[in-house]
Design a protein around this motif. Sequence first.
Motif, PDB file in Angstrom:
ATOM      1  N   THR A  44      42.357  34.684  40.011  1.00 18.43           N
ATOM      2  CA  THR A  44      41.978  35.141  38.666  1.00 18.43           C
ATOM      3  C   THR A  44      41.691  36.642  38.714  1.00 18.43           C
ATOM      4  O   THR A  44      41.238  37.151  39.737  1.00 18.43           O
ATOM      5  CB  THR A  44      40.707  34.386  38.211  1.00 18.43           C
ATOM      6  OG1 THR A  44      41.033  33.007  38.063  1.00 18.43           O
ATOM      7  CG2 THR A  44      40.181  34.906  36.870  1.00 18.43           C
TER       8      THR A  44
ATOM      9  N   SER B 171      42.401  40.918  36.981  1.00 22.10           N
ATOM     10  CA  SER B 171      43.412  41.857  36.507  1.00 22.10           C
ATOM     11  C   SER B 171      44.538  42.047  37.537  1.00 22.10           C
ATOM     12  O   SER B 171      45.694  42.282  37.153  1.00 22.10           O
ATOM     13  CB  SER B 171      42.756  43.207  36.185  1.00 22.10           C
ATOM     14  OG  SER B 171      42.055  43.691  37.312  1.00 22.10           O
ATOM     15  N   THR B 172      44.234  41.946  38.823  1.00 23.23           N
ATOM     16  CA  THR B 172      45.278  42.093  39.840  1.00 23.23           C
ATOM     17  C   THR B 172      46.172  40.855  39.840  1.00 23.23           C
ATOM     18  O   THR B 172      47.395  40.951  39.989  1.00 23.23           O
ATOM     19  CB  THR B 172      44.641  42.318  41.236  1.00 23.23           C
ATOM     20  OG1 THR B 172      43.525  43.188  41.094  1.00 23.23           O
ATOM     21  CG2 THR B 172      45.638  42.909  42.214  1.00 23.23           C
TER      22      THR B 172
ATOM     23  N   ASP C  85      36.690  41.549  44.944  1.00 21.65           N
ATOM     24  CA  ASP C  85      35.933  42.706  44.461  1.00 21.65           C
ATOM     25  C   ASP C  85      35.596  43.684  45.579  1.00 21.65           C
ATOM     26  O   ASP C  85      35.535  44.886  45.356  1.00 21.65           O
ATOM     27  CB  ASP C  85      34.661  42.229  43.751  1.00 21.65           C
ATOM     28  CG  ASP C  85      35.009  41.394  42.540  1.00 21.65           C
ATOM     29  OD1 ASP C  85      35.710  41.919  41.658  1.00 21.65           O
ATOM     30  OD2 ASP C  85      34.636  40.215  42.492  1.00 21.65           O
TER      31      ASP C  85
ATOM     32  N   LYS D 161      33.595  38.021  45.691  1.00 19.88           N
ATOM     33  CA  LYS D 161      34.453  37.701  44.557  1.00 19.88           C
ATOM     34  C   LYS D 161      33.580  37.203  43.407  1.00 19.88           C
ATOM     35  O   LYS D 161      32.413  36.904  43.596  1.00 19.88           O
ATOM     36  CB  LYS D 161      35.483  36.629  44.951  1.00 19.88           C
ATOM     37  CG  LYS D 161      36.538  37.198  45.876  1.00 19.88           C
ATOM     38  CD  LYS D 161      37.579  36.195  46.331  1.00 19.88           C
ATOM     39  CE  LYS D 161      38.188  35.356  45.255  1.00 19.88           C
ATOM     40  NZ  LYS D 161      38.744  36.111  44.132  1.00 19.88           N
ATOM     41  N   GLY D 162      34.176  37.136  42.228  1.00 20.09           N
ATOM     42  CA  GLY D 162      33.432  36.613  41.085  1.00 20.09           C
ATOM     43  C   GLY D 162      33.141  37.637  40.003  1.00 20.09           C
ATOM     44  O   GLY D 162      32.425  37.344  39.048  1.00 20.09           O
TER      45      GLY D 162
ATOM     46  N   GLY E   5      34.976  38.356  37.796  1.00 18.75           N
ATOM     47  CA  GLY E   5      35.484  37.756  36.554  1.00 18.75           C
ATOM     48  C   GLY E   5      34.880  36.379  36.321  1.00 18.75           C
ATOM     49  O   GLY E   5      35.394  35.600  35.512  1.00 18.75           O
ATOM     50  N   ALA E   6      33.809  36.076  37.048  1.00 19.05           N
ATOM     51  CA  ALA E   6      33.052  34.820  36.890  1.00 19.05           C
ATOM     52  C   ALA E   6      33.859  33.574  37.250  1.00 19.05           C
ATOM     53  O   ALA E   6      33.549  32.484  36.798  1.00 19.05           O
ATOM     54  CB  ALA E   6      32.497  34.699  35.469  1.00 19.05           C
ATOM     55  N   ALA E   7      34.872  33.747  38.095  1.00 18.45           N
ATOM     56  CA  ALA E   7      35.738  32.598  38.423  1.00 18.45           C
ATOM     57  C   ALA E   7      35.513  32.105  39.852  1.00 18.45           C
ATOM     58  O   ALA E   7      36.261  31.277  40.354  1.00 18.45           O
ATOM     59  CB  ALA E   7      37.202  32.991  38.237  1.00 18.45           C
TER      60      ALA E   7
ATOM     61  N   GLU F 289      37.587  29.484  42.293  1.00 19.04           N
ATOM     62  CA  GLU F 289      38.334  30.216  43.335  1.00 19.04           C
ATOM     63  C   GLU F 289      37.958  29.720  44.726  1.00 19.04           C
ATOM     64  O   GLU F 289      38.815  29.572  45.601  1.00 19.04           O
ATOM     65  CB  GLU F 289      38.054  31.719  43.225  1.00 19.04           C
ATOM     66  CG  GLU F 289      38.707  32.342  41.995  1.00 19.04           C
ATOM     67  CD  GLU F 289      38.367  33.811  41.826  1.00 19.04           C
ATOM     68  OE1 GLU F 289      39.142  34.507  41.158  1.00 19.04           O
ATOM     69  OE2 GLU F 289      37.330  34.269  42.332  1.00 19.04           O
TER      70      GLU F 289
ATOM     71  N   LYS G 235      38.575  48.958  47.191  1.00 18.36           N
ATOM     72  CA  LYS G 235      37.775  47.738  47.422  1.00 18.36           C
ATOM     73  C   LYS G 235      37.579  47.420  48.903  1.00 18.36           C
ATOM     74  O   LYS G 235      36.847  46.498  49.234  1.00 18.36           O
ATOM     75  CB  LYS G 235      38.454  46.555  46.740  1.00 18.36           C
ATOM     76  CG  LYS G 235      38.421  46.643  45.216  1.00 18.36           C
ATOM     77  CD  LYS G 235      39.195  45.506  44.619  1.00 18.36           C
ATOM     78  CE  LYS G 235      38.963  45.404  43.129  1.00 18.36           C
ATOM     79  NZ  LYS G 235      39.742  44.311  42.541  1.00 18.36           N
TER      80      LYS G 235
HETATM   81  O1  LIG Z   1      36.062  36.098  39.265  1.00 26.95           O
HETATM   82  C1  LIG Z   1      36.998  36.838  39.467  1.00 26.95           C
HETATM   83  C2  LIG Z   1      37.671  37.038  40.731  1.00 26.95           C
HETATM   84  O2  LIG Z   1      36.923  36.826  41.877  1.00 26.95           O
HETATM   85  C3  LIG Z   1      38.585  38.244  40.824  1.00 26.95           C
HETATM   86  O3  LIG Z   1      39.576  37.887  41.729  1.00 26.95           O
HETATM   87  C4  LIG Z   1      37.902  39.522  41.287  1.00 26.95           C
HETATM   88  O4  LIG Z   1      36.815  39.792  40.451  1.00 26.95           O
HETATM   89  C5  LIG Z   1      38.877  40.714  41.298  1.00 26.95           C
HETATM   90  O5  LIG Z   1      39.264  40.988  40.006  1.00 26.95           O
HETATM   91  P1  LIG Z   1      40.211  42.196  39.600  1.00 26.95           P
HETATM   92  O6  LIG Z   1      41.532  41.923  40.191  1.00 26.95           O
HETATM   93  O7  LIG Z   1      40.220  42.158  38.098  1.00 26.95           O
HETATM   94  O8  LIG Z   1      39.579  43.456  40.112  1.00 26.95           O
END
Ligand SMILES: O=C[C@H](O)[C@H](O)[C@H](O)COP(=O)(O)O
Length: 227
Positions: free
Chosen positions: A28, A30-31, A87, A97-98, A100-102, A106, A124
């Motif tokens: 989950t 944006s990546t 993250d 991670k988290g 995005g609250a997933a 995950e 990161k």
């Molecule tokens: O809960 C969300 C996940 O752990 C995402 O994989 C993590 O926050 C990275 O997100 P992004 O790719 O948006 O930086």
Amino acid sequence: MDKNAMKKMAAERSVDYVEDNMILGLGTGSTVVYMVEALAKRVKAENLHLTCVCTSIRTAEQATSLGIPVKALNEVDHIDLTIDGADEVDDNFQGIKGGGAAHLFEKLVATTSTRNIWIVDEEKVVDTIGRFPLPVEVIPFGSQQVFNKFVKEGLNPEFRTTEDGQRVLTDSKNEVIDLHLEKITHPHLLATWLSEQVGVVEHGLFLDLVNEVVVGSPEGVKILKAR
Ligand SMILES: O=C[C@H](O)[C@H](O)[C@H](O)COP(=O)(O)O
């Protein structure tokens, strides 16, 4: 280089790991959005037969809309490979991670998966994790008591809220408390302590889970191999 360009670069490279007939975990964030787009192109171009397990409603909606077949975690007996964002990740391949609250879904998918790959931009990759606030998913009943305990332990908690001040709810309708720690020097000890707290459903420390990290950077894609 723009952060999104680095994310996209890592995401596009990661789909090279996908093979026909795999059961694939989709993370989950944006990546991952870039990864799912690239995956959909490969599925179409090469007529790949995949079964995908998604870690959030958002990812399931995107995958389905692009014609990628999706199943629930309960419907598969294993997962070959999971590609997810992160993250933060340190030199020992411990991560947070988290964002995005997933992280609950995950972690369930990651621990079912034979291999795990993370896709990140180079900012990161850190020496010590913890600058990114550590997400902790808690059930709403009594969440203030869990919060108070975190305060007492000096963990600098903050309920995650939306722009209009509402508490963020996960796909499981739980709340998220972010811990502002700056540095996590003993991640295993913290993970054990958090897991023991009543009311905590899951935390965002992903320890000893990832096999490879695909990093997007201005110099190109770098692959970090843990094991
Ligand atoms: O809960 C969300 C996940 O752990 C995402 O994989 C993590 O926050 C990275 O997100 P992004 O790719 O948006 O930086």
